[in-house]
Each structure stands twice: as structure tokens, then as C-alpha cells.
Design a protein around this motif. Structure first.
Motif, PDB file in Angstrom:
ATOM      1  N   LYS A 157     -22.423  87.240-138.759  1.00 52.67           N
ATOM      2  CA  LYS A 157     -21.411  86.745-137.767  1.00 52.67           C
ATOM      3  C   LYS A 157     -20.835  85.666-138.372  1.00 52.67           C
ATOM      4  O   LYS A 157     -21.401  84.543-138.580  1.00 52.67           O
ATOM      5  CB  LYS A 157     -21.879  86.689-136.377  1.00 52.67           C
ATOM      6  N   LYS A 158     -19.393  85.784-138.790  1.00 52.23           N
ATOM      7  CA  LYS A 158     -18.640  84.418-139.236  1.00 52.23           C
ATOM      8  C   LYS A 158     -18.398  83.621-137.997  1.00 52.23           C
ATOM      9  O   LYS A 158     -17.850  83.920-136.884  1.00 52.23           O
ATOM     10  CB  LYS A 158     -17.284  84.845-140.022  1.00 52.23           C
ATOM     11  N   THR A 159     -18.937  82.328-138.066  1.00 52.64           N
ATOM     12  CA  THR A 159     -18.774  81.471-136.772  1.00 52.64           C
ATOM     13  C   THR A 159     -17.415  80.310-137.406  1.00 52.64           C
ATOM     14  O   THR A 159     -16.974  80.163-138.578  1.00 52.64           O
ATOM     15  CB  THR A 159     -19.686  80.221-136.685  1.00 52.64           C
ATOM     16  N   GLU A 160     -16.665  80.322-136.407  1.00 51.64           N
ATOM     17  CA  GLU A 160     -15.130  79.303-136.436  1.00 51.64           C
ATOM     18  C   GLU A 160     -15.666  78.148-135.950  1.00 51.64           C
ATOM     19  O   GLU A 160     -16.223  78.010-134.822  1.00 51.64           O
ATOM     20  CB  GLU A 160     -14.305  80.011-135.908  1.00 51.64           C
ATOM     21  N   SER A 161     -15.182  76.986-136.477  1.00 52.62           N
ATOM     22  CA  SER A 161     -15.260  75.547-135.948  1.00 52.62           C
ATOM     23  C   SER A 161     -13.804  75.013-136.082  1.00 52.62           C
ATOM     24  O   SER A 161     -12.999  75.377-136.682  1.00 52.62           O
ATOM     25  CB  SER A 161     -16.294  74.813-136.661  1.00 52.62           C
ATOM     26  N   VAL A 162     -13.773  74.098-135.129  1.00 54.52           N
ATOM     27  CA  VAL A 162     -12.702  73.333-134.980  1.00 54.52           C
ATOM     28  C   VAL A 162     -13.097  71.740-135.020  1.00 54.52           C
ATOM     29  O   VAL A 162     -14.143  71.454-134.504  1.00 54.52           O
ATOM     30  CB  VAL A 162     -11.808  73.535-133.633  1.00 54.52           C
ATOM     31  N   TYR A 163     -12.412  70.886-135.851  1.00 56.93           N
ATOM     32  CA  TYR A 163     -13.075  69.451-136.109  1.00 56.93           C
ATOM     33  C   TYR A 163     -11.800  68.511-135.484  1.00 56.93           C
ATOM     34  O   TYR A 163     -10.643  68.922-135.998  1.00 56.93           O
ATOM     35  CB  TYR A 163     -13.367  69.263-137.439  1.00 56.93           C
ATOM     36  N   ARG A 164     -12.115  67.544-135.153  1.00 58.01           N
ATOM     37  CA  ARG A 164     -11.213  66.562-134.839  1.00 58.01           C
ATOM     38  C   ARG A 164     -11.387  65.426-135.817  1.00 58.01           C
ATOM     39  O   ARG A 164     -12.386  65.159-136.302  1.00 58.01           O
ATOM     40  CB  ARG A 164     -11.758  66.101-133.306  1.00 58.01           C
ATOM     41  N   VAL A 165     -10.100  64.602-135.871  1.00 57.63           N
ATOM     42  CA  VAL A 165     -10.208  63.311-136.812  1.00 57.63           C
ATOM     43  C   VAL A 165      -9.676  62.355-136.016  1.00 57.63           C
ATOM     44  O   VAL A 165      -8.766  62.542-135.158  1.00 57.63           O
ATOM     45  CB  VAL A 165      -9.343  63.657-138.023  1.00 57.63           C
ATOM     46  N   THR A 166     -10.389  61.366-135.899  1.00 58.61           N
ATOM     47  CA  THR A 166     -10.164  59.985-135.435  1.00 58.61           C
ATOM     48  C   THR A 166     -10.246  58.916-136.151  1.00 58.61           C
ATOM     49  O   THR A 166     -10.996  58.999-137.487  1.00 58.61           O
ATOM     50  CB  THR A 166     -10.950  59.796-134.140  1.00 58.61           C
ATOM     51  N   GLU A 167      -9.326  57.888-136.032  1.00 55.35           N
ATOM     52  CA  GLU A 167      -9.136  56.864-136.944  1.00 55.35           C
ATOM     53  C   GLU A 167      -9.812  55.301-136.063  1.00 55.35           C
ATOM     54  O   GLU A 167      -9.308  55.179-134.966  1.00 55.35           O
ATOM     55  CB  GLU A 167      -7.767  56.507-137.185  1.00 55.35           C
ATOM     56  N   ILE A 168     -10.683  54.789-137.024  1.00 59.78           N
ATOM     57  CA  ILE A 168     -11.499  53.548-136.235  1.00 59.78           C
ATOM     58  C   ILE A 168     -11.289  52.529-137.327  1.00 59.78           C
ATOM     59  O   ILE A 168     -11.223  52.611-138.611  1.00 59.78           O
ATOM     60  CB  ILE A 168     -12.642  53.588-135.923  1.00 59.78           C
ATOM     61  N   ILE A 169     -11.572  51.260-136.914  1.00 58.70           N
ATOM     62  CA  ILE A 169     -11.607  50.131-137.727  1.00 58.70           C
ATOM     63  C   ILE A 169     -13.192  49.294-137.610  1.00 58.70           C
ATOM     64  O   ILE A 169     -13.351  48.941-136.450  1.00 58.70           O
ATOM     65  CB  ILE A 169     -10.321  49.084-137.820  1.00 58.70           C
ATOM     66  N   GLY A 170     -13.580  49.067-138.536  1.00 61.62           N
ATOM     67  CA  GLY A 170     -14.984  48.377-138.592  1.00 61.62           C
ATOM     68  C   GLY A 170     -14.557  47.095-139.266  1.00 61.62           C
ATOM     69  O   GLY A 170     -13.718  46.889-139.838  1.00 61.62           O
ATOM     70  N   THR A 171     -15.461  45.887-138.756  1.00 63.95           N
ATOM     71  CA  THR A 171     -15.339  44.862-139.069  1.00 63.95           C
ATOM     72  C   THR A 171     -16.426  44.021-139.670  1.00 63.95           C
ATOM     73  O   THR A 171     -17.512  44.510-138.929  1.00 63.95           O
ATOM     74  CB  THR A 171     -14.553  43.695-138.086  1.00 63.95           C
ATOM     75  N   SER A 172     -16.385  43.142-140.551  1.00 63.48           N
ATOM     76  CA  SER A 172     -17.729  42.274-140.944  1.00 63.48           C
ATOM     77  C   SER A 172     -17.403  41.183-141.544  1.00 63.48           C
ATOM     78  O   SER A 172     -16.404  40.964-142.439  1.00 63.48           O
ATOM     79  CB  SER A 172     -18.596  43.418-142.107  1.00 63.48           C
ATOM     80  N   PRO A 173     -18.192  40.207-141.370  1.00 66.84           N
ATOM     81  CA  PRO A 173     -17.873  38.903-142.389  1.00 66.84           C
ATOM     82  C   PRO A 173     -18.579  39.063-143.613  1.00 66.84           C
ATOM     83  O   PRO A 173     -18.526  37.965-144.215  1.00 66.84           O
ATOM     84  CB  PRO A 173     -18.585  37.595-141.291  1.00 66.84           C
ATOM     85  N   VAL A 174     -19.250  40.131-143.777  1.00 65.61           N
ATOM     86  CA  VAL A 174     -19.848  40.179-145.028  1.00 65.61           C
ATOM     87  C   VAL A 174     -19.107  40.969-146.237  1.00 65.61           C
ATOM     88  O   VAL A 174     -19.110  40.295-147.321  1.00 65.61           O
ATOM     89  CB  VAL A 174     -21.478  40.910-145.011  1.00 65.61           C
ATOM     90  N   SER A 175     -18.601  42.136-146.071  1.00 66.64           N
ATOM     91  CA  SER A 175     -18.203  43.049-146.994  1.00 66.64           C
ATOM     92  C   SER A 175     -17.198  44.141-146.304  1.00 66.64           C
ATOM     93  O   SER A 175     -17.519  44.288-145.239  1.00 66.64           O
ATOM     94  CB  SER A 175     -19.320  43.583-148.018  1.00 66.64           C
ATOM     95  N   TRP A 176     -16.461  44.796-147.130  1.00 64.15           N
ATOM     96  CA  TRP A 176     -15.956  45.973-146.723  1.00 64.15           C
ATOM     97  C   TRP A 176     -16.725  47.262-146.545  1.00 64.15           C
ATOM     98  O   TRP A 176     -16.683  47.998-145.738  1.00 64.15           O
ATOM     99  CB  TRP A 176     -14.797  46.280-147.709  1.00 64.15           C
TER     100      TRP A 176
END
Length: 73
Positions: free
Chosen positions: A4-23
Motif C-alpha cells: 500500500k502506498k502511503t501518502e504524507s504531508v510535510y510542513r515547513v517552518t522557518e526558525i533562527i538559531g543564534t550562537s556567540p561561537v559560529s554559524w
């Protein structure tokens, strides 16, 4: 017996991470923090990198990350 073929739905969300060290650390922080409340993360895409500057010095690296996760209705 056919699979049986399963169908999926995906959501995309945008977040921002921070660090004093590096990207890289900023992106890692974003994903690890999101994983605490979002289930079934699939893909993370860094879409933008920037820095916060104070008095001519870099004080924070920021990574904007788009995360996709399986949507459950």
C-alpha cells in the motif's frame, strides 16, 4: 500482495538559531531546540546567515533555518 502506498504531508517552518561561537553552532542550536517540541523532523536547510555587530565586533552569529517535519492532522 501489493504494498500500500502511503501518502504524507510535510510542513515547513522557518526558525533562527543564534550562537556567540559560529554559524554552524547557531544552526545546530536551532535544530536541537526545535527537536524538543517538533516531532519527526526530516530536513533542515540554512537559508540565510548573518551576524550581530556591536562596537565593530561580531557578538552573535545567526542562522535562518527552514525545517520540514511530518504533518499530523
Amino acid at each position: 500482495m501489493a504494498k500500500k502506498k502511503t501518502e504524507s504531508v510535510y510542513r515547513v517552518t522557518e526558525i533562527i538559531g543564534t550562537s556567540p561561537v559560529s554559524w554552524e553552532d547557531a544552526a545546530k542550536t536551532a535544530v536541537e531546540t526545535a527537536a524538543k517540541s517538533l516531532r519527526d523532523l526530516r530536513v533542515a536547510e540554512v537559508s540565510k546567515l548573518d551576524m550581530k555587530i556591536e562596537s565593530g565586533k561580531i557578538v552573535e552569529y545567526r542562522a535562518r533555518v527552514s525545517l520540514s517535519f511530518k504533518y499530523e492532522a
